[in-house]
Design an enzyme around this catalytic site. Sequence first.
Site, short mmCIF file in Angstrom:
data_model
loop_
_atom_site.label_atom_id
_atom_site.label_comp_id
_atom_site.label_asym_id
_atom_site.label_seq_id
_atom_site.Cartn_x
_atom_site.Cartn_y
_atom_site.Cartn_z
N THR A 17 0.82 -1.22 0.00
CA THR A 17 0.00 0.00 0.00
C THR A 17 0.85 1.26 0.00
O THR A 17 0.44 2.29 -0.53
CB THR A 17 -0.93 -0.01 1.23
N TYR A 31 -8.30 0.49 -3.29
CA TYR A 31 -7.23 1.02 -4.13
C TYR A 31 -6.43 -0.17 -4.64
O TYR A 31 -6.70 -1.31 -4.26
CB TYR A 31 -6.32 1.95 -3.31
N SER A 64 1.79 -7.86 -0.71
CA SER A 64 2.63 -8.78 0.07
C SER A 64 1.94 -10.10 0.41
O SER A 64 2.62 -11.07 0.79
CB SER A 64 3.14 -8.11 1.33
N THR A 97 1.74 -4.48 4.07
CA THR A 97 1.64 -4.73 5.51
C THR A 97 1.10 -6.12 5.85
O THR A 97 1.23 -6.57 6.98
CB THR A 97 0.74 -3.67 6.19
N ASP A 98 0.50 -6.80 4.87
CA ASP A 98 -0.12 -8.10 5.18
C ASP A 98 0.88 -9.14 5.68
O ASP A 98 0.58 -9.91 6.60
CB ASP A 98 -0.86 -8.65 3.96
N LYS A 170 0.62 -7.34 12.52
CA LYS A 170 -0.54 -6.54 12.09
C LYS A 170 -1.74 -7.06 12.87
O LYS A 170 -2.22 -8.16 12.65
CB LYS A 170 -0.76 -6.71 10.59
N GLU A 291 -1.49 -28.62 28.57
CA GLU A 291 -2.58 -29.04 27.68
C GLU A 291 -2.27 -30.33 26.92
O GLU A 291 -3.14 -31.16 26.71
CB GLU A 291 -2.97 -27.96 26.65
#
Length: 334
Positions: A17, A31, A64, A97-98, A170, A291
């Site tokens: 972006t 966009y 990305s 940013t992904d 993120k 666990e």
Amino acid sequence: QETATKPNVIILATGGTIAGAGASAANSATYTAAKVGIDQLIAGVPELSQLANVRGEQVMQIASESITNDNLLQLGRRVAELADSKDVDGIVITHGTDTLEETAYFLNLVEKTDKPIVVVGSMRPGTAMSADGMLNLYNAVAVAGSKEARGKGVLVTMNDEIQSGRDVSKMMNIKTEAFKSPWGPLGMVVEGKSYWFRLPAKRHTMDSEFDIKNIKSLPNVGIAYSYGNVDDTAYKALAQSGAKAIIHVGTGNGSVSSRVVPTLQALRKDGVQIIRSSHVNNGGFVLRNAEQPDDKNDWVVAHDLNPQKARILAMVALTKTQDSKELQRMFWEY
Ligand SMILES: NC(=O)CC[C@H](N)C(=O)O
């Protein structure tokens, strides 16, 4: 104009972006990513030249989410070449940013340099009102050119914060405050000056046993997400497609449904590494033998790494060892 007193900072552009463009200034979310070239991005922030002698290089131009292991290796090798050059003081990588958190962690593990490496993106394209890319890039160059940033591992500058590339994730899309670390930022960057408050405690860069120069390829590591009523379809499919390790995205403390346990035990006996992570918001805090009996099952825990970061470490670690105890050591140390 080049001067001897200013640091030399290279910007490696990969898309995202921060290189995005929309139809109108009102388009903050709708966009096309990866449209604008690095020369145009640099020209859009003339103030960069006050911070450093800046040069750009277009390494790729992608959104990305489409990054591949080959892209990661290509970027990692270019970063290492530049870091070896005495004409380079710092490196900035512009990135979508992904998967920014994955690339930042990968570089943090494999780059043998104490020169600053800063990964940066934006949440709004440059065409939008209140676009955040210009300031994020300005901050990235400021940090990459600073002496104080040396030896602190790969860094991420978003929303005025300096984050550790190992920890940051993120956590929210749309908002400009998208990037958070469960352990907090390392510092702030304001008007081109950085203010540091803490240091990363985990092994990275110079202190890492991994080196991009020795990594020819990355193994296939898959991720399987767990939830109520989960079955073993995804785990089996990943193993059949050749996964050397499966990141189990468990509930809570990386817990495993009783319906899936026998499959994960059998896959481990077949040689697939089973790595328990968690889908709780920040990546959780998965402890061994809590666990699930990891010692008995010969499984590994990802501890605080979220699933996508656990996949990065597993791939890098498996280039060095196939031993689950060694793998577990690496998951504690990195
Ligand atoms: N904010 C962004 O950078 C997201 C754009 C795109 N999905 C990418 O990761 O490249």
